[in-house]
Design a protein around this motif. Sequence first.
Motif, PDB file in Angstrom:
ATOM      1  N   VAL A 295       8.502   5.003   8.529  1.00  0.00           N
ATOM      2  CA  VAL A 295       8.875   5.456   7.157  1.00  0.00           C
ATOM      3  C   VAL A 295       8.353   5.153   5.977  1.00  0.00           C
ATOM      4  O   VAL A 295       8.119   6.227   5.372  1.00  0.00           O
ATOM      5  N   LEU A 296       7.635   3.970   6.002  1.00  0.00           N
ATOM      6  CA  LEU A 296       6.688   3.721   5.012  1.00  0.00           C
ATOM      7  C   LEU A 296       5.264   4.789   4.879  1.00  0.00           C
ATOM      8  O   LEU A 296       4.984   5.302   3.896  1.00  0.00           O
ATOM      9  N   ILE A 297       4.979   5.122   6.152  1.00  0.00           N
ATOM     10  CA  ILE A 297       3.856   5.957   6.406  1.00  0.00           C
ATOM     11  C   ILE A 297       4.202   7.321   5.645  1.00  0.00           C
ATOM     12  O   ILE A 297       3.460   7.902   5.151  1.00  0.00           O
ATOM     13  N   TYR A 298       5.498   7.871   6.077  1.00  0.00           N
ATOM     14  CA  TYR A 298       5.951   9.034   5.548  1.00  0.00           C
ATOM     15  C   TYR A 298       6.057   9.401   4.038  1.00  0.00           C
ATOM     16  O   TYR A 298       5.513  10.038   3.412  1.00  0.00           O
TER      17      TYR A 298
ATOM     18  N   GLY B  41      -5.850  -0.070   2.855  1.00  0.00           N
ATOM     19  CA  GLY B  41      -5.472   0.223   3.969  1.00  0.00           C
ATOM     20  C   GLY B  41      -4.719  -0.867   4.672  1.00  0.00           C
ATOM     21  O   GLY B  41      -3.743  -0.517   5.754  1.00  0.00           O
ATOM     22  N   ALA B  42      -4.771  -2.124   4.239  1.00  0.00           N
ATOM     23  CA  ALA B  42      -4.154  -3.228   4.767  1.00  0.00           C
ATOM     24  C   ALA B  42      -2.793  -3.539   4.212  1.00  0.00           C
ATOM     25  O   ALA B  42      -1.656  -4.054   4.922  1.00  0.00           O
ATOM     26  N   LEU B  43      -2.411  -2.918   2.987  1.00  0.00           N
ATOM     27  CA  LEU B  43      -1.279  -3.284   2.365  1.00  0.00           C
ATOM     28  C   LEU B  43       0.114  -2.625   2.994  1.00  0.00           C
ATOM     29  O   LEU B  43       1.167  -3.268   3.080  1.00  0.00           O
ATOM     30  N   LEU B  44      -0.038  -1.385   3.289  1.00  0.00           N
ATOM     31  CA  LEU B  44       1.234  -0.780   4.079  1.00  0.00           C
ATOM     32  C   LEU B  44       1.372  -1.343   5.211  1.00  0.00           C
ATOM     33  O   LEU B  44       2.643  -1.471   5.387  1.00  0.00           O
ATOM     34  N   PRO B  45       0.601  -1.668   6.301  1.00  0.00           N
ATOM     35  CA  PRO B  45       1.182  -2.440   7.487  1.00  0.00           C
ATOM     36  C   PRO B  45       1.689  -3.619   7.183  1.00  0.00           C
ATOM     37  O   PRO B  45       2.843  -4.361   7.798  1.00  0.00           O
TER      38      PRO B  45
END
Length: 317
Positions: A150-153, A180-184
Amino acid sequence: MMLTAAVRIGRSLLVVLLVSLAVVGLMSLAPGSVASVILGEDATPESIAALNEKLGLDQPFWAQYLDWLGNAVRGDLGTSPITNQPVTEAIAERLPVTLQLAAMALLIALAVAVLMAVASAVRPGGAVDRALNVVSSVFLSVPAFIAGPVLIYLLAQQLGWFPVIGWTDVGEGLAANLRGALLPAISIALIEIAAFHRILREDLIGTLREDFVGAARAKGMSPSYVMFRHALRPSSMSLITLAGINLGRLVGGTVIVESLFLLPGLGQLLTSSIVSRDLITVQGVVVFVAVVYVAINTVVDLGYRLIDPRVRKAVTA
């Protein structure tokens, strides 16, 4: 105190031993072998048997395990038959990624949860408190494997704020690394936010009813000063304990997120090793994560006994 520490450490070592046994037992039940993976689909039974003998996989279960355990006690977790890389070296290469994700997720969860808990405790049962409780329930019910896509989309594909997948080392740029690390890390932190918010909210509400808080208010201190100076600190003991325990769990709980975002951490190493039937690497990674988790739990438990005398009295009573 020394006896308590010795008992706790003994139990922790027993847990690690049982975990390693469980890993070997479960992997032995899976079909196929690492020899068939190395030699390919066209390998003959004779060649597979010869490679199993060379790798020592033709030995009984207990013999393989005791041989591995003897080396592990000396710090040697074995060498991967797939990559010919020592397992300790593979763990050392990928550990920084996992540790950064776990640390970032924990910091994000603590920061957001403290703000939510303070806002909720100002007026329990009010509109803000009810709304934040709903948000907390949503976070608690959304696992990382759902939150991640969901966050990726939304944030990566639609808004373009973050890269969809991939990892940038700190040496190539701190800003790119954090981006790059914040979303995961957010994907991992959502459930932690809900847990931290709930426990700190309850403790804050109880503390704000104490006499010393009432005395501070009677002296004319501002509500924000009373909240952050007098109420938040004594209410944070349970939160700190839970955060310490959860840090160990987060180190081993990034498997799905690392696989989802294609991050070169311990989680991806573990999943790829399971697929390739690399028992040596799987066992080494799982035992390492178990040692980290148990060690953090032991330190938190013993530290809590030192900080809070009520726990020592309860143990010795």
